[in-house]
Design an enzyme around this catalytic site. Structure first.
Site, PDB file in Angstrom:
ATOM      1  N   GLY A  49      40.147  54.808  62.635  1.00 52.41           N
ATOM      2  CA  GLY A  49      40.122  56.007  62.467  1.00 52.41           C
ATOM      3  C   GLY A  49      41.141  56.465  61.375  1.00 52.41           C
ATOM      4  O   GLY A  49      42.402  56.184  61.714  1.00 52.41           O
ATOM      5  N   ASP A 221      37.453  59.053  55.324  1.00 51.99           N
ATOM      6  CA  ASP A 221      38.564  58.132  55.177  1.00 51.99           C
ATOM      7  C   ASP A 221      39.326  58.225  53.673  1.00 51.99           C
ATOM      8  O   ASP A 221      40.489  57.910  53.671  1.00 51.99           O
ATOM      9  CB  ASP A 221      38.067  56.656  55.254  1.00 51.99           C
ATOM     10  N   ASN A 231      33.351  57.551  53.797  1.00 53.60           N
ATOM     11  CA  ASN A 231      33.383  57.604  55.358  1.00 53.60           C
ATOM     12  C   ASN A 231      32.699  56.230  55.863  1.00 53.60           C
ATOM     13  O   ASN A 231      31.897  55.722  54.789  1.00 53.60           O
ATOM     14  CB  ASN A 231      32.656  59.089  55.926  1.00 53.60           C
TER      15      ASN A 231
HETATM   16  O1  MRU Z   1      36.316  51.615  60.614  1.00 53.47           O
HETATM   17  P1  MRU Z   1      36.812  53.027  61.482  1.00 53.47           P
HETATM   18  O2  MRU Z   1      36.420  53.022  62.785  1.00 53.47           O
HETATM   19  O3  MRU Z   1      38.269  53.195  61.202  1.00 53.47           O
HETATM   20  O4  MRU Z   1      36.434  54.071  60.629  1.00 53.47           O
HETATM   21  C1  MRU Z   1      36.560  55.415  60.890  1.00 53.47           C
HETATM   22  C2  MRU Z   1      35.575  56.553  60.206  1.00 53.47           C
HETATM   23  O5  MRU Z   1      35.081  56.166  59.157  1.00 53.47           O
HETATM   24  C3  MRU Z   1      35.887  57.696  60.512  1.00 53.47           C
HETATM   25  O6  MRU Z   1      34.761  58.565  60.292  1.00 53.47           O
HETATM   26  C4  MRU Z   1      36.891  58.320  59.682  1.00 53.47           C
HETATM   27  O7  MRU Z   1      38.259  57.309  59.708  1.00 53.47           O
HETATM   28  C5  MRU Z   1      37.593  59.641  59.735  1.00 53.47           C
HETATM   29  S1  MRU Z   1      38.339  59.920  61.415  1.00 53.47           S
HETATM   30  C6  MRU Z   1      38.885  61.340  61.734  1.00 53.47           C
END
Ligand code: MRU
Length: 329
Positions: A49, A221, A231
């Site tokens: 995240g 992201d 995202n």
């Molecule tokens: O691969 P991840 O689990 O790190 O991806 C997370 C996401 O895509 C979330 O939607 C994004 O980081 C926003 S978190 C507030």
């Protein structure tokens, strides 16, 4: 800071991370004293995240300082973990600028980054809550407390809407291949007492077509200067489906997720992850050995599909070139 669920905790020179790979069946906290182990934890998704990665990396630099390690090397190592979430680079840049570079000052800065992120999530909740109509809100991946310093971005908006009395239920996409929706969003919302129904990613269109979805809210992201938003993979498809059904599609993210140095989505680096995440589910092989696999971890939703972007500084609406710039004034 203590009253919100947070995936990370700092205490007396030790960073603790809730191992998100094991949720929802096991709640295991791991302790970190070495920034190299923190880098591995980010790469291997113990913590994930965008904002949570940024907070964790900041504490990683603080740990390096406490160990009198070379800080520039530590920052480079932490920066090389995951390429898409810009919060990682934003937090590392803040740590790099701390002067003088004493362990105490770096620990203070990391704690500030963590506390500010929780405050930003709560402010996003306050700004975004009124946007969600009663009924059903669909979300993708996990943009909750687990993905941030605490409280959550997209799930923070949902939490705030529920707190102000909006009758909401959440449809959570399972989010193949890493299953952040099934494993994390479902767990987090159930823990918070917010009604949640889990669906597989390919069911979203069905529920929208039947009038079951009143809004969509997701995290981000990296957001380019024109509002194009990277995202979790699958977000783009949800946005197109939402447009087809005239359902508002909201992005909730702190300003630390906005990369104004990138003009549009084409400039956002997309992480490619290991084939095993696709060929295996929960450690069980579901595809032929040796099959070719594509596994981009993120996609880019063009700004034209985004109804509004909720930040801690307010809600940006199209045209995003202007409204995003205004968030930083
Ligand atoms: O691969 P991840 O689990 O790190 O991806 C997370 C996401 O895509 C979330 O939607 C994004 O980081 C926003 S978190 C507030």
């Amino acid at each position: 800071m203590n009253e919100v669920l947070s995936p990370l905790a700092w205490s007396h020179g030790v960073l603790a991370l809730l191992d998100q790979r094991l949720l929802p069946t096991e709640e295991v906290w791991r302790e970190y004293r070495d920034h190299r182990d923190v880098a591995t934890a980010i790469r291997e998704m113990v913590v994930r995240g965008a904002p949570a990665i940024g907070c964790t990396a900041a504490y990683g630099v603080a740990l390096a300082a406490l160990q009198h390690a070379d800080l520039d090397e530590a920052i480079a190592l932490l920066a090389a973990t995951r390429p898409t979430a810009v919060n990682l680079f934003w937090a590392l840049e803040r740590m790099r600028r701390v002067a003088p570079r004493t362990p105490e000052a770096l620990v203070r800065e990391a704690i500030a980054i963590h506390e500010e992120d929780i405050a930003a999530c709560k402010a996003m909740g306050a700004h975004g809550a009124a946007l969600l109509p009663a009924g059903c809100v669909l979300t993708h991946c996990n943009a909750g407390a687990l993905a941030t310093g605490g409280y959550g971005s997209a799930l923070g908006v949902i939490r705030a809407a529920v707190a102000r009395g909006t009758k909401l239920e959440v449809l959570a996409d399972e989010t193949r291949p890493f299953l952040q929706g099934a494993r994390l969003t479902a767990w987090e919302l159930m823990k918070s007492g917010i009604p949640v129904t889990l669906i597989t990613d390919n069911m979203a269109g069905h529920f929208m077509a039947r009038g079951k979805v009143q809004s969509v809210v997701v995290g981000a992201d990296r957001i380019a200067a024109n509002g194009d938003t990277a995202n979790k993979i699958g977000t783009f498809s949800v946005a197109v489906l939402a447009r087809e059904h005239a359902i508002p599609f909201y992005v909730a993210a702190p300003r630390s997720t906005i990369d104004r140095a990138i003009a549009d989505g084409r400039g956002i680096p997309i992480e490619e992850r290991a084939p095993r995440e696709v060929t295996h589910v929960g450690g069980v092989q579901v595809a032929p050995t040796g099959v070719a696999v594509g596994n981009p971890a993120f996609d880019v939703t063009p700004a034209k599909y985004i109804t509004a972007i909720v930040t801690e500084a307010g809600v940006a609406r199209p045209p995003y070139g202007e409204s995003i710039a205004a968030l930083f004034e």
